[in-house]
Write an enzyme that holds these catalytic residues in place. Structure first.
Site, PDB file in Angstrom:
ATOM      1  N   CYS A   1      -5.849  -9.430   2.980  1.00 58.05           N
ATOM      2  CA  CYS A   1      -6.806  -8.584   3.717  1.00 58.05           C
ATOM      3  C   CYS A   1      -8.170  -9.174   3.991  1.00 58.05           C
ATOM      4  O   CYS A   1      -8.688  -9.004   5.101  1.00 58.05           O
ATOM      5  CB  CYS A   1      -6.948  -7.253   2.995  1.00 58.05           C
ATOM      6  SG  CYS A   1      -5.386  -6.346   3.004  1.00 58.05           S
ATOM      7  N   PHE A   2      -8.810  -9.835   3.021  1.00 60.08           N
ATOM      8  CA  PHE A   2     -10.204 -10.252   3.236  1.00 60.08           C
ATOM      9  C   PHE A   2     -10.343 -11.077   4.517  1.00 60.08           C
ATOM     10  O   PHE A   2     -11.165 -10.775   5.382  1.00 60.08           O
ATOM     11  CB  PHE A   2     -10.716 -11.064   2.046  1.00 60.08           C
ATOM     12  CG  PHE A   2     -11.169 -10.230   0.879  1.00 60.08           C
ATOM     13  CD1 PHE A   2     -11.227  -8.846   0.967  1.00 60.08           C
ATOM     14  CD2 PHE A   2     -11.546 -10.825  -0.315  1.00 60.08           C
ATOM     15  CE1 PHE A   2     -11.644  -8.071  -0.105  1.00 60.08           C
ATOM     16  CE2 PHE A   2     -11.968 -10.066  -1.398  1.00 60.08           C
ATOM     17  CZ  PHE A   2     -12.014  -8.692  -1.293  1.00 60.08           C
TER      18      PHE A   2
ATOM     19  N   ASN B   1     -14.560  -4.596   2.727  1.00 60.79           N
ATOM     20  CA  ASN B   1     -13.904  -5.874   2.449  1.00 60.79           C
ATOM     21  C   ASN B   1     -14.818  -7.045   2.793  1.00 60.79           C
ATOM     22  O   ASN B   1     -14.852  -8.051   2.081  1.00 60.79           O
ATOM     23  CB  ASN B   1     -12.577  -5.981   3.212  1.00 60.79           C
ATOM     24  CG  ASN B   1     -11.445  -5.340   2.428  1.00 60.79           C
ATOM     25  OD1 ASN B   1     -11.652  -4.861   1.309  1.00 60.79           O
ATOM     26  ND2 ASN B   1     -10.258  -5.317   2.998  1.00 60.79           N
TER      27      ASN B   1
ATOM     28  N   ASN C   1       1.875  -2.884   8.432  1.00 56.30           N
ATOM     29  CA  ASN C   1       1.036  -4.078   8.394  1.00 56.30           C
ATOM     30  C   ASN C   1       0.228  -4.240   9.686  1.00 56.30           C
ATOM     31  O   ASN C   1       0.691  -3.885  10.774  1.00 56.30           O
ATOM     32  CB  ASN C   1       1.880  -5.325   8.106  1.00 56.30           C
ATOM     33  CG  ASN C   1       3.236  -5.301   8.770  1.00 56.30           C
ATOM     34  OD1 ASN C   1       3.834  -4.240   8.947  1.00 56.30           O
ATOM     35  ND2 ASN C   1       3.716  -6.447   9.165  1.00 56.30           N
ATOM     36  N   THR C   2      -0.988  -4.793   9.529  1.00 59.41           N
ATOM     37  CA  THR C   2      -1.873  -5.024  10.679  1.00 59.41           C
ATOM     38  C   THR C   2      -2.425  -6.451  10.572  1.00 59.41           C
ATOM     39  O   THR C   2      -3.618  -6.643  10.362  1.00 59.41           O
ATOM     40  CB  THR C   2      -3.038  -4.011  10.669  1.00 59.41           C
ATOM     41  OG1 THR C   2      -3.657  -4.043   9.357  1.00 59.41           O
ATOM     42  CG2 THR C   2      -2.577  -2.608  10.961  1.00 59.41           C
TER      43      THR C   2
ATOM     44  N   VAL D   1       0.823  -1.203   0.000  1.00 69.27           N
ATOM     45  CA  VAL D   1       0.000   0.000   0.000  1.00 69.27           C
ATOM     46  C   VAL D   1       0.864   1.264   0.000  1.00 69.27           C
ATOM     47  O   VAL D   1       0.693   2.140  -0.853  1.00 69.27           O
ATOM     48  CB  VAL D   1      -0.946  -0.001   1.223  1.00 69.27           C
ATOM     49  CG1 VAL D   1      -1.584   1.355   1.419  1.00 69.27           C
ATOM     50  CG2 VAL D   1      -2.021  -1.028   1.009  1.00 69.27           C
TER      51      VAL D   1
HETATM   52  P1  NAD Z   1       3.088  -4.886   3.882  1.00 70.19           P
HETATM   53  O1  NAD Z   1       3.437  -5.931   4.866  1.00 70.19           O
HETATM   54  O2  NAD Z   1       3.345  -5.110   2.434  1.00 70.19           O
HETATM   55  O3  NAD Z   1       3.855  -3.516   4.269  1.00 70.19           O
HETATM   56  C1  NAD Z   1       3.943  -3.008   5.537  1.00 70.19           C
HETATM   57  C2  NAD Z   1       5.344  -2.423   5.725  1.00 70.19           C
HETATM   58  O4  NAD Z   1       5.399  -1.742   6.971  1.00 70.19           O
HETATM   59  C3  NAD Z   1       6.461  -3.467   5.750  1.00 70.19           C
HETATM   60  O5  NAD Z   1       7.405  -3.197   4.731  1.00 70.19           O
HETATM   61  C4  NAD Z   1       7.072  -3.316   7.149  1.00 70.19           C
HETATM   62  O6  NAD Z   1       8.475  -3.530   7.179  1.00 70.19           O
HETATM   63  C5  NAD Z   1       6.715  -1.892   7.479  1.00 70.19           C
HETATM   64  N1  NAD Z   1       6.747  -1.578   8.909  1.00 70.19           N
HETATM   65  C6  NAD Z   1       6.229  -2.282   9.950  1.00 70.19           C
HETATM   66  N2  NAD Z   1       6.461  -1.655  11.109  1.00 70.19           N
HETATM   67  C7  NAD Z   1       7.138  -0.516  10.815  1.00 70.19           C
HETATM   68  C8  NAD Z   1       7.665   0.556  11.593  1.00 70.19           C
HETATM   69  N3  NAD Z   1       7.520   0.616  12.920  1.00 70.19           N
HETATM   70  N4  NAD Z   1       8.312   1.551  10.951  1.00 70.19           N
HETATM   71  C9  NAD Z   1       8.464   1.534   9.608  1.00 70.19           C
HETATM   72  N5  NAD Z   1       7.993   0.543   8.828  1.00 70.19           N
HETATM   73  C10 NAD Z   1       7.329  -0.467   9.413  1.00 70.19           C
HETATM   74  O7  NAD Z   1       1.542  -4.540   4.117  1.00 70.19           O
HETATM   75  P2  NAD Z   1       0.512  -3.942   3.059  1.00 70.19           P
HETATM   76  O8  NAD Z   1      -0.023  -5.016   2.201  1.00 70.19           O
HETATM   77  O9  NAD Z   1       1.114  -2.742   2.431  1.00 70.19           O
HETATM   78  O10 NAD Z   1      -0.665  -3.489   4.035  1.00 70.19           O
HETATM   79  C11 NAD Z   1      -0.506  -2.403   4.915  1.00 70.19           C
HETATM   80  C12 NAD Z   1      -1.872  -2.045   5.474  1.00 70.19           C
HETATM   81  O11 NAD Z   1      -2.732  -1.630   4.405  1.00 70.19           O
HETATM   82  C13 NAD Z   1      -2.592  -3.193   6.160  1.00 70.19           C
HETATM   83  O12 NAD Z   1      -3.341  -2.670   7.230  1.00 70.19           O
HETATM   84  C14 NAD Z   1      -3.543  -3.699   5.097  1.00 70.19           C
HETATM   85  O13 NAD Z   1      -4.705  -4.295   5.644  1.00 70.19           O
HETATM   86  C15 NAD Z   1      -3.928  -2.426   4.380  1.00 70.19           C
HETATM   87  N6  NAD Z   1      -4.342  -2.582   2.971  1.00 70.19           N
HETATM   88  C16 NAD Z   1      -3.617  -3.374   2.129  1.00 70.19           C
HETATM   89  C17 NAD Z   1      -3.966  -3.451   0.772  1.00 70.19           C
HETATM   90  C18 NAD Z   1      -3.162  -4.275  -0.205  1.00 70.19           C
HETATM   91  O14 NAD Z   1      -3.426  -4.183  -1.406  1.00 70.19           O
HETATM   92  N7  NAD Z   1      -2.187  -5.049   0.223  1.00 70.19           N
HETATM   93  C19 NAD Z   1      -5.050  -2.684   0.288  1.00 70.19           C
HETATM   94  C20 NAD Z   1      -5.760  -1.881   1.193  1.00 70.19           C
HETATM   95  C21 NAD Z   1      -5.393  -1.821   2.531  1.00 70.19           C
HETATM   96  C1  UGA Z   2      -9.247  -6.426  -1.881  1.00 75.04           C
HETATM   97  C2  UGA Z   2     -10.306  -5.387  -2.235  1.00 75.04           C
HETATM   98  O1  UGA Z   2     -10.813  -5.680  -3.541  1.00 75.04           O
HETATM   99  C3  UGA Z   2      -9.731  -3.987  -2.199  1.00 75.04           C
HETATM  100  O2  UGA Z   2     -10.782  -3.045  -2.435  1.00 75.04           O
HETATM  101  C4  UGA Z   2      -9.096  -3.733  -0.835  1.00 75.04           C
HETATM  102  O3  UGA Z   2      -8.500  -2.457  -0.784  1.00 75.04           O
HETATM  103  C5  UGA Z   2      -8.048  -4.786  -0.561  1.00 75.04           C
HETATM  104  O4  UGA Z   2      -8.668  -6.098  -0.623  1.00 75.04           O
HETATM  105  C6  UGA Z   2      -7.425  -4.693   0.806  1.00 75.04           C
HETATM  106  O5  UGA Z   2      -8.020  -4.175   1.711  1.00 75.04           O
HETATM  107  O6  UGA Z   2      -6.331  -5.226   0.861  1.00 75.04           O
HETATM  108  P1  UGA Z   2      -7.248  -7.633  -3.153  1.00 75.04           P
HETATM  109  O7  UGA Z   2      -7.318  -8.577  -2.013  1.00 75.04           O
HETATM  110  O8  UGA Z   2      -5.938  -7.043  -3.514  1.00 75.04           O
HETATM  111  O9  UGA Z   2      -8.242  -6.394  -2.893  1.00 75.04           O
HETATM  112  O10 UGA Z   2      -7.821  -8.330  -4.479  1.00 75.04           O
HETATM  113  P2  UGA Z   2      -9.304  -8.709  -4.963  1.00 75.04           P
HETATM  114  O11 UGA Z   2      -9.426  -8.357  -6.381  1.00 75.04           O
HETATM  115  O12 UGA Z   2     -10.351  -8.189  -4.063  1.00 75.04           O
HETATM  116  O13 UGA Z   2      -9.278 -10.291  -4.867  1.00 75.04           O
HETATM  117  C7  UGA Z   2      -9.285 -10.966  -3.622  1.00 75.04           C
HETATM  118  C8  UGA Z   2      -9.454 -12.461  -3.841  1.00 75.04           C
HETATM  119  O14 UGA Z   2     -10.777 -12.757  -4.293  1.00 75.04           O
HETATM  120  C9  UGA Z   2      -8.507 -13.039  -4.892  1.00 75.04           C
HETATM  121  O15 UGA Z   2      -8.026 -14.291  -4.455  1.00 75.04           O
HETATM  122  C10 UGA Z   2      -9.405 -13.187  -6.113  1.00 75.04           C
HETATM  123  O16 UGA Z   2      -8.960 -14.164  -7.019  1.00 75.04           O
HETATM  124  C11 UGA Z   2     -10.720 -13.577  -5.441  1.00 75.04           C
HETATM  125  N1  UGA Z   2     -11.915 -13.310  -6.273  1.00 75.04           N
HETATM  126  C12 UGA Z   2     -12.210 -12.034  -6.644  1.00 75.04           C
HETATM  127  C13 UGA Z   2     -12.755 -14.360  -6.623  1.00 75.04           C
HETATM  128  O17 UGA Z   2     -12.511 -15.526  -6.257  1.00 75.04           O
HETATM  129  N2  UGA Z   2     -13.875 -14.099  -7.367  1.00 75.04           N
HETATM  130  C14 UGA Z   2     -14.202 -12.835  -7.768  1.00 75.04           C
HETATM  131  O18 UGA Z   2     -15.242 -12.664  -8.441  1.00 75.04           O
HETATM  132  C15 UGA Z   2     -13.342 -11.784  -7.401  1.00 75.04           C
END
Ligand code: NAD
Ligand code: UGA
Length: 458
Positions: free
Chosen positions: A275-276, A223, A90-91, A15
Site C-alpha cells: 500500500c505505501f 499512508n 485490490n486497487t 483486508v
Molecule cells: P488482495 O489482493 O489481497 O485482495 C483483493 C481480492 O479481491 C482478491 O482476492 C481478488 O481476487 C478479489 N477480487 C478482485 N476483483 C474482484 C471481483 N470483481 N469480484 C470479487 N472479488 C474480486 O488485496 P488487499 O491487500 O486485501 O487490499 C484490498 C484493498 O484494501 C486495496 O485497496 C488496499 O489498498 C486496501 N488496504 C489494504 C490493507 C492491507 O493490509 N493489505 C490495509 C488497508 C487497506
Molecule cells: C500500512 C499502515 O501502517 C496501515 O495503517 C494501513 O492500513 C496499511 O498500510 C494499508 O493501507 O495497507 P502495512 O503496510 O501492513 O500497514 O505495515 P506497516 O506496519 O505500516 O509497515 C510498512 C513497511 O514499513 C514495512 O516494510 C515495515 O517494515 C516498514 N517500517 C515500518 C519501517 O521500515 N520502519 C518503521 O519504523 C515502521
C-alpha cells in the site's frame, strides 16, 4: 436462524478476510458472507490452512465460520441477499495506458460496481473499504444509478487502517474508525447503520464521521504521512553513516518530543508492503492531474528516498565485501515485507535479491512464513536460489547474512554456532537493526547496521 443484518464483502484478501472475520466474531447477530472471484482463495478460507498468515486470525475464523461467517464464490447470490455490501477488491498501481506506474488501477473496483448494479434487486448500502482516489464515490454512484431502475444505492467510504502482522489487534482495538457519507438524509441514515455495526465493540468516541471526500482522502494521506516518517528517518540514517552519529540515538532523542512521537522511527532497508508505495504514487498522480506540481514533487520524494535506501544497502554490502559479490553466498534472513506476515508484496527483499543476483552472488533465503511467496516473486531470476526454512542450514557456508525482516526468531539464534559454520571473514548486514551488534562483533563478525558506525575487524 434470522439474522439482524446481512452483510456481504466482495474481495477475500488481506483486508476483506480479516475485517469481515472480526465483524462476524464480534456480532453473531449478523450474517457475514465474503465472496471472491478466485475459487482457490475461497477454498483456502474454508480450509484449515487460511490463505494469509496473521497472528490471531485462525482463532476468530474458527469461532465464526459456519456460524455467521461464510466464504463463497457466489457473488450474484451474495449481492441479492445482502443489504450492506463492503467492497475490498485490490486497487494496484496501473501498469498500462494513461497514468501507468502512478495512478490506481480501478478495473477490479469498476467491475464490482457493475456487478452490484446488475444483481441488486433492492436498496443497498455500498461501502468503499478498498483504498481509492478521492472522488471515486462519485463514479461509483454514477455506475450504480445508471440503469435507472429505481433501486436506491447509498455509497459510504470506510477506509481500513489496520496493518498486516497486527491486523487482528488493530481491528479489535482501532485508533479510529472513519466513515464518510453524503450529507443527505439517506446518506446520513446509511452512515448511522454502519456506525451501529462498529459500535458493537468500538467505543463511540473512536468512530468518527466526515464528508465522503475527506474520508477517501484521509486514507491516502494517512499512508503518506506514515511512509514519510520512515523515509525521513532513513534519509538521516545515510547522514549518520557519514558522521558517526547513531540513528537509534537520534530517533530516540527526536521521538521523545511528544509533538513528534516515538512510533514509526525505525530505520530500515526501506518500507515495503502493497500500500505505501501505490498510495503515495496515487496521491502524487492526483496532485499532478490537478496542476499541483510542487505538492506532487514533495510527496514523490518519499518514494525516492525509499528506493535510495535499498540501493544504498547493496552498495554498502558491495564496498564492505571488497567490491565483489560474485560467487559469494549471501543468506537473506527474512523475505516478508515486515514481521508476522507471509506477505512479500513490494518487500525490499525482492529488489535486494534481484540486485544480488545481478552481482552473481549465490543466494539462500530463509523466512518462517514467506518462502512460498518468495519463490513466486523470484521465479525466473538467473542463478540457483536456495529456499530453506531453517536459518542455521540456510546460513551454513555463507559469506554474509543480510537481515531483511525483523522476525523475533532472528534475535534469538545461536550466532556462535552460525559464525563457526560460515566462510571467513564473516559479515552481517543488519537491515533492521534488530541484532546485538556488539555481541556479534565479539564473536568475530564484521557488522554493518543501518545508520550506525560499522564494527569491523579490519
Ligand atoms: P488482495 O489482493 O489481497 O485482495 C483483493 C481480492 O479481491 C482478491 O482476492 C481478488 O481476487 C478479489 N477480487 C478482485 N476483483 C474482484 C471481483 N470483481 N469480484 C470479487 N472479488 C474480486 O488485496 P488487499 O491487500 O486485501 O487490499 C484490498 C484493498 O484494501 C486495496 O485497496 C488496499 O489498498 C486496501 N488496504 C489494504 C490493507 C492491507 O493490509 N493489505 C490495509 C488497508 C487497506
Ligand atoms: C500500512 C499502515 O501502517 C496501515 O495503517 C494501513 O492500513 C496499511 O498500510 C494499508 O493501507 O495497507 P502495512 O503496510 O501492513 O500497514 O505495515 P506497516 O506496519 O505500516 O509497515 C510498512 C513497511 O514499513 C514495512 O516494510 C515495515 O517494515 C516498514 N517500517 C515500518 C519501517 O521500515 N520502519 C518503521 O519504523 C515502521
Amino acid at each position: 436462524m434470522n439474522f439482524e443484518k446481512t452483510i456481504l464483502c466482495i474481495g477475500a484478501g488481506y483486508v476483506g478476510g480479516p475485517t469481515m472475520a472480526m465483524i462476524a466474531y464480534k456480532c453473531p447477530q449478523y450474517k457475514v458472507t465474503v465472496v471472491d472471484i478466485n475459487p482457490e482463495r475461497i477454498a483456502r478460507w474454508n480450509s484449515d490452512e487460511l490463505p494469509i498468515y496473521e497472528p490471531g486470525l485462525d482463532e476468530i475464523v474458527k469461532t465464526a465460520r459456519g456460524r455467521n461467517l461464510f466464504f463463497s464464490t457466489e457473488i450474484e447470490k451474495g449481492i441479492k441477499e445482502s443489504e450492506i455490501i463492503f467492497v475490498s477488491v485490490n486497487t494496484p498501481t496501473k501498469t498500462y495506458g494513461t497514468g501507468a506506474g502512478m495512478a490506481a488501477d480501478l478495473q477490479y473496483w469498476e467491475k464490482t460496481a457493475r456487478q452490484i448494479r446488475e444483481s441488486a434487486e433492492s436498496h443497498k448500502i455500498v461501502i468503499e473499504k478498498s483504498t481509492l482516489p478521492v472522488k471515486t464515490a462519485l463514479a461509483m454512484e454514477r455506475i450504480l444509478t445508471s440503469m435507472n431502475n429505481g433501486i436506491r444505492f447509498d455509497v459510504l467510504s470506510n477506509p481500513e487502517f489496520s496493518a498486516e502482522g497486527t491486523a487482528i489487534k488493530d481491528l479489535e482495538d482501532p485508533d479510529r474508525v472513519l466513515i464518510g457519507s453524503r450529507e443527505t438524509s439517506s446518506g446520513l441514515k446509511a452512515r448511522d447503520e454502519l456506525v451501529e455495526i462498529y459500535a458493537n465493540w468500538v467505543s463511540r468516541e473512536r468512530i468518527i464521521t466526515s464528508n465522503i471526500w475527506s474520508s477517501e482522502l484521509s486514507k491516502l494521506v494517512s499512508n503518506a504521512f506514515l511512509a514519510q516518517r520512515i523515509s525521513s528517518v532513513n534519509s538521516i540514517s545515510a547522514l549518520c553513516e557519514k558522521t558517526e552519529a547513531n540513528i537509534a540515538e537520534v530517533a530516540r532523542a527526536v521521538g521523545m518530543d511528544c509533538r513528534i512521537g516515538d512510533k514509526f522511527l525505525n530505520a530500515s532497508i526501506g518500507f515495503g508492503g502493497s500500500c505505501f508505495k501505490k498510495d503515495i504514487l496515487n496521491l502524487v498522480y492526483i496532485c499532478r492531474s490537478l496542476g499541483l506540481d510542487e505538492v506532487a514533487d514533495y510527496w514523490e520524494g518519499v518514494i525516492k528516498i525509499n528506493d535510495y535506501q535499498k540501493e544504498r544497502f547493496i552498495l554498502n554490502m558491495l564496498s564492505a565485501m571488497f567490491n565483489t559479490l560474485a560467487g559469494k553466498k549471501i543468506c537473506l534472513f527474512g523475505f516478508a515485507f515486515k514481521a508476522n506476515t507471509g506477505d512479500t508484496r513490494e518487500s525490499p527483499a525482492i529488489s535486494i535479491a534481484g540486485k544480488l543476483a545481478e552481482e552473481k552472488a549465490i543466494i539462500a533465503i530463509t523466512d518462517p512464513q514467506a518462502l512460498r511467496n518468495a519463490m513466486i516473486d523470484l521465479d525466473g531470476i538467473d542463478g540457483g536460489i536456495e529456499y530453506v526454512e531453517d536459518p542455521y542450514e540456510a546460513s551454513n557456508g555463507c559469506d554474509a547474512i543480510a537481515v531483511m525482516t525483523e522476525w523475533d526468531v532472528y534475535t534469538d539464534l545461536d550466532y556462535e554456532q552460525i559464525y563457526k559454520s560460515m566462510t571467513k571473514p564473516a559479515f552481517i548486514f543488519d537491515g533492521r537493526n534488530i541484532l546485538d551488534h556488539e555481541k556479534l562483533f565479539e564473536i568475530g563478525f564484521n557488522v554493518f547496521p543501518i545508520g550506525k558506525p560499522p564494527l569491523t575487524h579490519f
